[in-house]
Design a protein around this motif. Structure first.
Motif, PDB file in Angstrom:
ATOM      1  N   ALA A  52       0.682  -1.181   0.117  1.00 24.46           N
ATOM      2  CA  ALA A  52       0.042   0.118   0.252  1.00 24.46           C
ATOM      3  C   ALA A  52       0.996   1.268   0.078  1.00 24.46           C
ATOM      4  O   ALA A  52       0.443   2.361  -0.706  1.00 24.46           O
ATOM      5  CB  ALA A  52      -1.043   0.120   1.235  1.00 24.46           C
ATOM      6  N   ARG A  53       1.894   1.203   0.639  1.00 23.87           N
ATOM      7  CA  ARG A  53       2.919   2.306   0.456  1.00 23.87           C
ATOM      8  C   ARG A  53       3.580   2.527  -0.821  1.00 23.87           C
ATOM      9  O   ARG A  53       3.589   3.821  -1.332  1.00 23.87           O
ATOM     10  CB  ARG A  53       3.977   2.112   1.749  1.00 23.87           C
ATOM     11  CG  ARG A  53       3.610   2.434   2.995  1.00 23.87           C
ATOM     12  CD  ARG A  53       4.823   2.453   3.874  1.00 23.87           C
ATOM     13  NE  ARG A  53       5.786   1.304   3.881  1.00 23.87           N
ATOM     14  CZ  ARG A  53       5.743   0.459   4.848  1.00 23.87           C
ATOM     15  NH1 ARG A  53       4.736   0.245   5.840  1.00 23.87           N
ATOM     16  NH2 ARG A  53       6.333  -0.696   4.959  1.00 23.87           N
ATOM     17  N   SER A  54       3.673   1.582  -1.474  1.00 21.91           N
ATOM     18  CA  SER A  54       4.390   1.797  -2.969  1.00 21.91           C
ATOM     19  C   SER A  54       3.245   1.693  -4.146  1.00 21.91           C
ATOM     20  O   SER A  54       3.253   2.316  -5.130  1.00 21.91           O
ATOM     21  CB  SER A  54       5.504   0.755  -3.055  1.00 21.91           C
ATOM     22  OG  SER A  54       4.539  -0.642  -3.298  1.00 21.91           O
ATOM     23  N   ARG A  55       2.004   1.455  -3.697  1.00 19.58           N
ATOM     24  CA  ARG A  55       1.049   1.436  -4.589  1.00 19.58           C
ATOM     25  C   ARG A  55      -0.372   1.771  -3.691  1.00 19.58           C
ATOM     26  O   ARG A  55      -1.299   0.869  -3.753  1.00 19.58           O
ATOM     27  CB  ARG A  55       0.652  -0.159  -5.178  1.00 19.58           C
ATOM     28  CG  ARG A  55       1.982  -0.337  -6.139  1.00 19.58           C
ATOM     29  CD  ARG A  55       1.645  -1.678  -6.717  1.00 19.58           C
ATOM     30  NE  ARG A  55       2.591  -2.012  -7.619  1.00 19.58           N
ATOM     31  CZ  ARG A  55       2.505  -1.900  -8.862  1.00 19.58           C
ATOM     32  NH1 ARG A  55       1.520  -1.738  -9.472  1.00 19.58           N
ATOM     33  NH2 ARG A  55       3.610  -2.577  -9.511  1.00 19.58           N
ATOM     34  N   PRO A  56      -0.558   3.256  -3.668  1.00 14.34           N
ATOM     35  CA  PRO A  56      -1.605   3.578  -2.801  1.00 14.34           C
ATOM     36  C   PRO A  56      -2.997   3.091  -3.749  1.00 14.34           C
ATOM     37  O   PRO A  56      -2.967   3.084  -4.759  1.00 14.34           O
ATOM     38  CB  PRO A  56      -1.522   4.884  -2.829  1.00 14.34           C
ATOM     39  CG  PRO A  56       0.088   5.205  -3.267  1.00 14.34           C
ATOM     40  CD  PRO A  56       0.405   3.977  -3.896  1.00 14.34           C
ATOM     41  N   GLY A  57      -3.806   2.918  -3.101  1.00 13.17           N
ATOM     42  CA  GLY A  57      -5.296   2.422  -3.622  1.00 13.17           C
ATOM     43  C   GLY A  57      -5.215   0.931  -3.887  1.00 13.17           C
ATOM     44  O   GLY A  57      -6.271   0.432  -4.592  1.00 13.17           O
TER      45      GLY A  57
END
Length: 65
Positions: free
Chosen positions: A14-19
């Protein structure tokens, strides 16, 4: 996954790919998972065992949300 939990993997993603959409699965009941604070209430979760149809419905629901 030796040495790391699914929740930690999801948090890192989630930190590297929000959403990003995540579906958790466990052999524990949803009551045990949510009441013990393993996952926050409202998290996408499917309890094992599940059918391919149930999994497909849940994935579709998550993707559409």
């Amino acid at each position: 996954m030796p040495g790391i939990s699914g929740r930690v993997v999801a948090e890192r993603l989630a930190r590297s790919r929000p959403g990003i959409k995540v579906l958790y699965t466990s052999g524990y009941t949803d009551d045990a998972v949510f009441q013990r604070g393993v996952l926050p209430e409202g998290t996408a979760f499917i309890q094992k065992p599940f059918t391919t149809e149930a999994l497909a419905r849940m994935v579709r629901e998550i993707l559409d949300s």
